[in-house]
Design a protein around this motif. Sequence first.
Motif, mmCIF file in Angstrom:
data_model
loop_
_atom_site.group_PDB
_atom_site.id
_atom_site.type_symbol
_atom_site.label_atom_id
_atom_site.label_comp_id
_atom_site.label_asym_id
_atom_site.label_seq_id
_atom_site.Cartn_x
_atom_site.Cartn_y
_atom_site.Cartn_z
ATOM 1 N N ALA A 1 0.825 -1.211 0.000
ATOM 2 C CA ALA A 1 0.000 0.000 0.000
ATOM 3 C C ALA A 1 0.861 1.265 0.000
ATOM 4 C CB ALA A 1 -0.918 0.004 1.225
ATOM 5 N N ALA A 2 0.273 2.319 -0.523
ATOM 6 C CA ALA A 2 0.794 3.674 -0.360
ATOM 7 C C ALA A 2 -0.115 4.353 0.657
ATOM 8 C CB ALA A 2 0.778 4.427 -1.681
ATOM 9 N N ILE A 3 0.482 4.954 1.672
ATOM 10 C CA ILE A 3 -0.280 5.427 2.835
ATOM 11 C C ILE A 3 -0.104 6.930 2.975
ATOM 12 C CG2 ILE A 3 -0.528 5.230 5.337
ATOM 13 C CD1 ILE A 3 1.053 2.376 4.661
ATOM 14 N N SER A 4 -1.198 7.621 3.148
ATOM 15 C CA SER A 4 -1.175 9.067 3.343
ATOM 16 C C SER A 4 -1.587 9.399 4.773
ATOM 17 C CB SER A 4 -2.131 9.753 2.357
ATOM 18 O OG SER A 4 -2.263 11.135 2.660
ATOM 19 N N VAL A 5 -0.797 10.244 5.403
ATOM 20 C CA VAL A 5 -1.122 10.748 6.738
ATOM 21 C C VAL A 5 -1.182 12.266 6.647
ATOM 22 C CG1 VAL A 5 -0.380 10.948 9.137
ATOM 23 C CG2 VAL A 5 0.041 8.820 7.871
ATOM 24 N N GLY A 6 -2.309 12.848 7.019
ATOM 25 C CA GLY A 6 -2.404 14.299 6.965
ATOM 26 C C GLY A 6 -3.822 14.783 6.759
ATOM 27 N N THR A 7 -3.943 16.041 6.338
ATOM 28 C CA THR A 7 -5.248 16.706 6.262
ATOM 29 C C THR A 7 -5.724 16.974 4.842
ATOM 30 O OG1 THR A 7 -4.179 18.878 6.389
ATOM 31 C CG2 THR A 7 -4.860 17.847 8.479
ATOM 32 N N ASN A 8 -5.020 16.435 3.817
ATOM 33 C CA ASN A 8 -5.389 16.723 2.422
ATOM 34 C C ASN A 8 -5.453 18.227 2.158
ATOM 35 O OD1 ASN A 8 -5.679 13.983 1.632
ATOM 36 N ND2 ASN A 8 -7.735 13.924 2.516
ATOM 37 N N PRO A 9 -4.320 18.926 2.303
ATOM 38 C CA PRO A 9 -4.340 20.388 2.167
ATOM 39 C C PRO A 9 -4.757 20.879 0.785
ATOM 40 C CG PRO A 9 -2.081 19.563 2.227
ATOM 41 C CD PRO A 9 -2.958 18.423 2.595
ATOM 42 N N THR A 10 -4.566 20.070 -0.266
ATOM 43 C CA THR A 10 -4.983 20.486 -1.608
ATOM 44 C C THR A 10 -6.480 20.753 -1.657
ATOM 45 O OG1 THR A 10 -3.175 19.217 -2.593
ATOM 46 C CG2 THR A 10 -5.009 19.822 -4.050
ATOM 47 N N PHE A 11 -7.229 20.030 -0.809
ATOM 48 C CA PHE A 11 -8.685 20.186 -0.766
ATOM 49 C C PHE A 11 -9.130 20.913 0.495
ATOM 50 C CE2 PHE A 11 -7.767 16.441 -3.364
ATOM 51 C CZ PHE A 11 -8.458 16.754 -4.516
ATOM 52 N N ASP A 12 -8.197 21.642 1.126
ATOM 53 C CA ASP A 12 -8.497 22.442 2.322
ATOM 54 C C ASP A 12 -9.051 21.587 3.458
ATOM 55 O OD1 ASP A 12 -7.758 24.896 1.066
ATOM 56 O OD2 ASP A 12 -9.703 24.946 0.057
ATOM 57 N N GLY A 13 -8.539 20.382 3.579
ATOM 58 C CA GLY A 13 -8.978 19.509 4.655
ATOM 59 C C GLY A 13 -8.487 19.989 6.007
ATOM 60 N N VAL A 14 -9.205 19.652 7.052
ATOM 61 C CA VAL A 14 -8.813 20.041 8.411
ATOM 62 C C VAL A 14 -8.674 18.830 9.320
ATOM 63 C CG1 VAL A 14 -9.822 22.343 8.255
ATOM 64 C CG2 VAL A 14 -11.245 20.438 9.044
ATOM 65 N N GLU A 15 -9.275 17.705 8.954
ATOM 66 C CA GLU A 15 -9.231 16.512 9.793
ATOM 67 C C GLU A 15 -8.013 15.670 9.411
ATOM 68 O OE1 GLU A 15 -11.881 12.486 10.765
ATOM 69 O OE2 GLU A 15 -12.619 14.010 9.364
ATOM 70 N N ARG A 16 -7.213 15.345 10.414
ATOM 71 C CA ARG A 16 -6.026 14.524 10.167
ATOM 72 C C ARG A 16 -6.447 13.069 9.999
ATOM 73 N NH1 ARG A 16 -1.163 12.791 13.496
ATOM 74 N NH2 ARG A 16 0.596 12.994 12.058
ATOM 75 N N ARG A 17 -6.017 12.447 8.905
ATOM 76 C CA ARG A 17 -6.466 11.106 8.574
ATOM 77 C C ARG A 17 -5.294 10.197 8.218
ATOM 78 N NH1 ARG A 17 -11.476 12.353 4.369
ATOM 79 N NH2 ARG A 17 -12.908 13.322 5.878
ATOM 80 N N VAL A 18 -5.560 8.906 8.360
ATOM 81 C CA VAL A 18 -4.672 7.875 7.841
ATOM 82 C C VAL A 18 -5.445 7.146 6.751
ATOM 83 C CG1 VAL A 18 -3.362 5.779 8.346
ATOM 84 C CG2 VAL A 18 -3.511 7.596 10.062
ATOM 85 N N GLU A 19 -4.913 7.175 5.520
ATOM 86 C CA GLU A 19 -5.569 6.539 4.380
ATOM 87 C C GLU A 19 -4.573 5.627 3.686
ATOM 88 O OE1 GLU A 19 -7.896 9.270 1.862
ATOM 89 O OE2 GLU A 19 -7.147 10.863 3.152
ATOM 90 N N ALA A 20 -5.024 4.463 3.268
ATOM 91 C CA ALA A 20 -4.143 3.506 2.599
ATOM 92 C C ALA A 20 -4.736 3.103 1.250
ATOM 93 C CB ALA A 20 -3.938 2.271 3.472
ATOM 94 N N TYR A 21 -3.941 3.290 0.201
ATOM 95 C CA TYR A 21 -4.327 2.816 -1.129
ATOM 96 C C TYR A 21 -3.598 1.506 -1.389
ATOM 97 C CZ TYR A 21 -4.011 2.229 -6.198
ATOM 98 O OH TYR A 21 -4.042 1.696 -7.464
ATOM 99 N N VAL A 22 -4.351 0.430 -1.519
ATOM 100 C CA VAL A 22 -3.757 -0.867 -1.843
ATOM 101 C C VAL A 22 -3.357 -0.841 -3.313
ATOM 102 C CG1 VAL A 22 -4.141 -3.351 -2.005
ATOM 103 C CG2 VAL A 22 -5.090 -2.055 -0.080
#
Length: 331
Positions: A257-278
């Motif tokens: 997997a490729a894993i993203s940790v953060g708030t998705n600033p490109t989309f003005d996100g504010v909630e910190r998330r852990v997302e995994a793309y298999v």
Amino acid sequence: MHLWTDLSQVPAGFGPSVVTIGNFDGVHRGHAEVLGRIVDLARQDAARSVAVTFHPHPAQVHRPGQAPELLTGLVDRAELLEATGLDAVLVQEYTLDFARQTPEEFVARYLAGPLGASTVVVGRDVRFGRDNSGDLRTMVELGRHYGFDVVTVDDVGAADHAEEGSTPGHDRWSSTYVRELLQAGRVQDAADVLGRSHRVRGTVVHGDARGRELGFPTANLGDVVGMVPADGVYAGWLSRPDLAHAAPDHADIRLPAAISVGTNPTFDGVERRVEAYVLDRDDLDLYDEEVVVELVEHLRPTVRFDGIEPLVEQMHEDVARARAILSGGPS
């Protein structure tokens, strides 16, 4: 391995046992080596090897505003302790009432009582009982009274394993040091101390479905247990413990997997998330399933992109690097 969550669960006549006490957060290489020695000592003495640990962490009870972020949750801690070869683990609920016991009350009720300790293994800086009033000398005196030996162990660290290429600059492996590394996103260095890749777990929840729209459907972890490292993109693995239990030979138990940790600033996100793309998979339905995410290598920091096109281009590069790293090729 026996896992007890209350002293009453210890069967009658359980001992003799070799017992040690600690929080064991992260169960890093120092913990594992000391616990391995306890297992060996117990086998030599025809005894059982036991670790007494606490939940919640004592600091969360005594000073909740200053308590460290825990590296692992209780499920992972138990699994990692089992991997050391221990015969049993007692998870003692840590409360203010428990903390009020005198050193002798603790020893009599727990070590010399149902656990039937013949040997107690502690560090030289051990503190126990009300207001941490018990120390090594206290334990030795109580051991004489209750009939168990006390064995001391020194901290084990990178200096003891310099030939293995451990992270330089730190002579002592510790949970605190692992936290510092994860806060800096240095998951490879953290793995040197842990003896494995750091992992977190959570239940897959519905997100914004933005990843699927971009061609990279992600599993969004809710109620994450375990310390989340610094924001960024990582190469790693997504594991499915429920599937492993139900179908141990299934091909989809552990997936790159490729894993993203953060708030998705490109989309003005504010909630910190852990997302995994298999990697290369868009057919998985993981909603409401508990998954474990292992973080192998930091790829890049989180950045804000000027539009979707450069973001998607970078995501393709991230996936290619993750694939190379996880397949053992050049990154």
